[in-house]
Design a protein around this motif. Structure first.
Motif, short mmCIF file in Angstrom:
data_model
loop_
_atom_site.label_atom_id
_atom_site.label_comp_id
_atom_site.label_asym_id
_atom_site.label_seq_id
_atom_site.Cartn_x
_atom_site.Cartn_y
_atom_site.Cartn_z
N GLY A 1 15.47 0.56 -7.53
CA GLY A 1 14.38 1.62 -7.19
C GLY A 1 13.10 1.33 -8.04
O GLY A 1 11.98 1.21 -7.68
N PHE A 2 13.52 0.87 -9.33
CA PHE A 2 11.98 0.74 -10.33
C PHE A 2 11.58 -0.64 -10.15
O PHE A 2 10.31 -0.95 -10.05
N LEU A 3 12.62 -1.36 -9.73
CA LEU A 3 12.15 -2.68 -9.43
C LEU A 3 11.21 -2.90 -7.98
O LEU A 3 10.36 -3.70 -7.88
N GLY A 4 11.77 -2.10 -7.30
CA GLY A 4 11.08 -1.98 -5.99
C GLY A 4 9.72 -1.52 -5.94
O GLY A 4 8.77 -2.03 -5.57
N LEU A 5 9.49 -0.41 -7.00
CA LEU A 5 8.21 0.16 -6.86
C LEU A 5 7.62 -0.75 -7.83
O LEU A 5 6.03 -0.83 -7.52
N THR A 6 7.86 -1.38 -8.98
CA THR A 6 7.06 -2.49 -9.66
C THR A 6 6.52 -3.53 -8.70
O THR A 6 5.34 -4.10 -8.62
N LEU A 7 7.49 -4.18 -7.76
CA LEU A 7 7.08 -5.24 -6.77
C LEU A 7 6.17 -4.79 -5.86
O LEU A 7 5.14 -5.48 -5.57
N THR A 8 6.16 -3.73 -5.31
CA THR A 8 5.61 -2.99 -4.27
C THR A 8 3.78 -2.88 -4.81
O THR A 8 3.06 -3.16 -4.30
N MET A 9 3.74 -2.25 -6.08
CA MET A 9 2.44 -2.32 -6.54
C MET A 9 1.75 -3.20 -7.03
O MET A 9 0.61 -3.33 -7.06
N ASN A 10 2.59 -4.18 -7.57
CA ASN A 10 2.01 -5.37 -7.95
C ASN A 10 1.50 -6.35 -6.66
O ASN A 10 0.41 -6.99 -6.59
N ALA A 11 2.47 -6.37 -5.59
CA ALA A 11 1.91 -7.01 -4.41
C ALA A 11 1.09 -6.33 -3.10
O ALA A 11 0.41 -7.02 -2.59
N TRP A 12 1.16 -5.04 -3.21
CA TRP A 12 0.38 -4.18 -2.24
C TRP A 12 -1.19 -4.84 -2.17
O TRP A 12 -1.48 -4.94 -0.70
N PRO A 13 -2.00 -4.81 -3.30
CA PRO A 13 -3.28 -5.11 -2.83
C PRO A 13 -3.70 -6.44 -2.50
O PRO A 13 -4.82 -6.96 -2.02
N TYR A 14 -2.57 -7.44 -2.37
CA TYR A 14 -2.79 -8.80 -2.00
C TYR A 14 -2.27 -9.26 -0.77
O TYR A 14 -1.93 -10.52 -0.31
N LEU A 15 -1.37 -8.03 -0.04
CA LEU A 15 -0.61 -8.41 1.24
C LEU A 15 -1.63 -8.81 2.31
O LEU A 15 -2.71 -8.52 2.65
N PRO A 16 -1.28 -9.39 3.32
CA PRO A 16 -1.98 -9.78 4.36
C PRO A 16 -2.39 -8.51 5.17
O PRO A 16 -1.63 -7.54 5.47
N GLY A 17 -3.38 -8.44 5.59
CA GLY A 17 -4.09 -7.19 6.29
C GLY A 17 -4.61 -5.96 5.44
O GLY A 17 -5.29 -5.06 5.82
N VAL A 18 -4.05 -6.01 4.13
CA VAL A 18 -4.75 -5.14 3.08
C VAL A 18 -5.88 -5.92 2.50
O VAL A 18 -6.81 -5.22 1.99
N ALA A 19 -5.73 -7.14 1.91
CA ALA A 19 -6.75 -7.82 0.94
C ALA A 19 -7.71 -8.12 1.98
O ALA A 19 -7.69 -8.23 3.09
N ASP A 20 -9.02 -8.11 1.49
CA ASP A 20 -10.10 -8.56 2.16
C ASP A 20 -10.01 -10.08 2.74
O ASP A 20 -10.16 -10.14 3.68
N ALA A 21 -9.34 -10.66 1.53
CA ALA A 21 -9.28 -12.31 2.00
C ALA A 21 -8.13 -12.79 1.72
O ALA A 21 -7.81 -12.71 0.26
N PHE A 22 -6.96 -13.02 2.26
CA PHE A 22 -5.51 -13.10 1.80
C PHE A 22 -5.44 -14.62 1.13
O PHE A 22 -6.09 -15.39 1.53
N ASP A 23 -4.97 -14.44 0.07
CA ASP A 23 -4.64 -15.66 -0.90
C ASP A 23 -3.12 -15.61 -1.29
O ASP A 23 -2.80 -15.07 -2.23
#
Length: 331
Positions: A192-214
């Motif tokens: 659960g802790f690892l999932g939260l950390t992974l989600t918060m790190n990846a969320w701003p850079y996911l396709p459809g969320v980031a302005d320009a996916f990299d």
């Protein structure tokens, strides 16, 4: 009144000359003159020049060297390099034997286990610290720099990491004591802790969320959580394997022994895996005493003489020699 000198008697003069000649003849040396002695001794030293004497010395030296070269005893002595190599081989054999001791094997396993646990915990700490910046950016959102929301966002990752390290540390310690924790609840808390950390790190850079996916930026930000997941998953498995170790030496291939004599130099009756037995040395010593009594060996034979007479190895011959000398070993 003048006295006239008397005229000497011719007979008296002749007697005086005869007496003088007899005295001189009695005083003549018995040795021949130096010239005659030189003439008589000259033929004996004729031709004894410096070159002749030098060549004669070389011939005498060659005879002595030829006689000494037939003796192979110097070739049987251990040189400094041989003794150094034998010392290293003996040390390696003792270290190998020590490595088969159960206590030594247990100590080596414990040391390696501590090293792996320390490396795993350092890697986990660095991975969670790496993801702190990503979690802070996710938690701060649009908050201004140094505002309360922006400052408290830096605390999100540390308190989750401390909670995760508490669980992982407890499981690691109990695993080193041979009591690994098998709890589905603790597993869910970890992931659960690892999932939260992974989600918060990846969320701003996911396709459809980031302005320009990299993709490279996404991989870079999820690297820390992925390493943390790998350490948390692998560490309990490794510690459980260490707990199941059996430090006793089993099987014929795990504890090879070292022999002092091999091949044709081994006396008959020696087991092939334990070198020279004391029984063989005693038998060879008795045989050597019989050879000494019969005159086939000198009273104090050397190791080389014993090796040739008994047809044994040099190490065995040295032991027999020491037994004949009363058990005193001379290095």
């Amino acid at each position: 009144m003048t006295a006239q000198a008397s005229t000497p008697d011719p007979d008296e003069v002749g007697q005086g000359i005869n007496a003088l000649e007899a005295y001189l003849a009695a005083q003549q040396p018995t040795q021949p003159p130096a010239q005659e002695a030189t003439e008589t001794t000259a033929p004996r030293s004729a031709g004894q020049t410096r070159r002749v004497r030098k060549l004669a010395g070389e011939v005498d030296e060659a005879y002595h060297l030829a006689a000494l070269q037939e003796d192979d005893t110097p070739l049987l002595l251990d040189s400094g390099k041989v003794r150094k190599r034998r010392k290293k081989a003996h040390e390696a054999a003792r270290l190998h034997k020590l490595g088969q001791d159960p206590a030594m094997r247990a100590w080596q396993a414990a040391r390696m286990r501590r090293l792996l646990v320390a490396a795993g915990m350092v890697a986990l700490t660095l991975a969670l610290a790496w993801s702190t910046a990503g979690v802070q950016a996710f938690a701060a959102g649009d908050a201004k720099a140094w505002s309360p929301a922006w400052v408290f966002a830096w605390l999100v990752e540390p308190f989750m990491s401390l909670a995760l390290l508490t669980v992982v540390g407890a499981k690691a310690y109990l695993g080193t004591r041979g009591q690994p924790i098998k709890s589905a609840k603790l597993d869910r808390i970890e992931y659960g802790f690892l999932g939260l950390t992974l989600t918060m790190n990846a969320w701003p850079y996911l396709p459809g969320v980031a302005d320009a996916f990299d993709l490279s930026r996404l991989v870079l930000h999820i690297l820390g959580p992925i390493v943390a997941v790998a350490v948390v998953t692998a560490l309990p498995i490794i510690l459980e394997a260490f707990a199941r170790l059996d430090h006793r030496v089993t099987g014929p291939l795990t504890a090879p022994s070292y022999s002092e004599n091999t091949g044709a130099d081994r006396p008959a009756g020696n087991p092939p895996s334990h070198g020279v037995d004391r029984v063989d040395v005693a038998a060879l010593t008795a045989r050597a005493r019989r050879l000494i009594a019969s005159g086939d060996l000198p009273a104090a034979p050397s190791a080389n003489a014993l090796r040739q007479a008994l047809r044994c190895g040099m190490d065995t011959a040295r032991q027999v020699r020491d037994e004949l000398r009363g058990g005193v070993r001379d290095e």
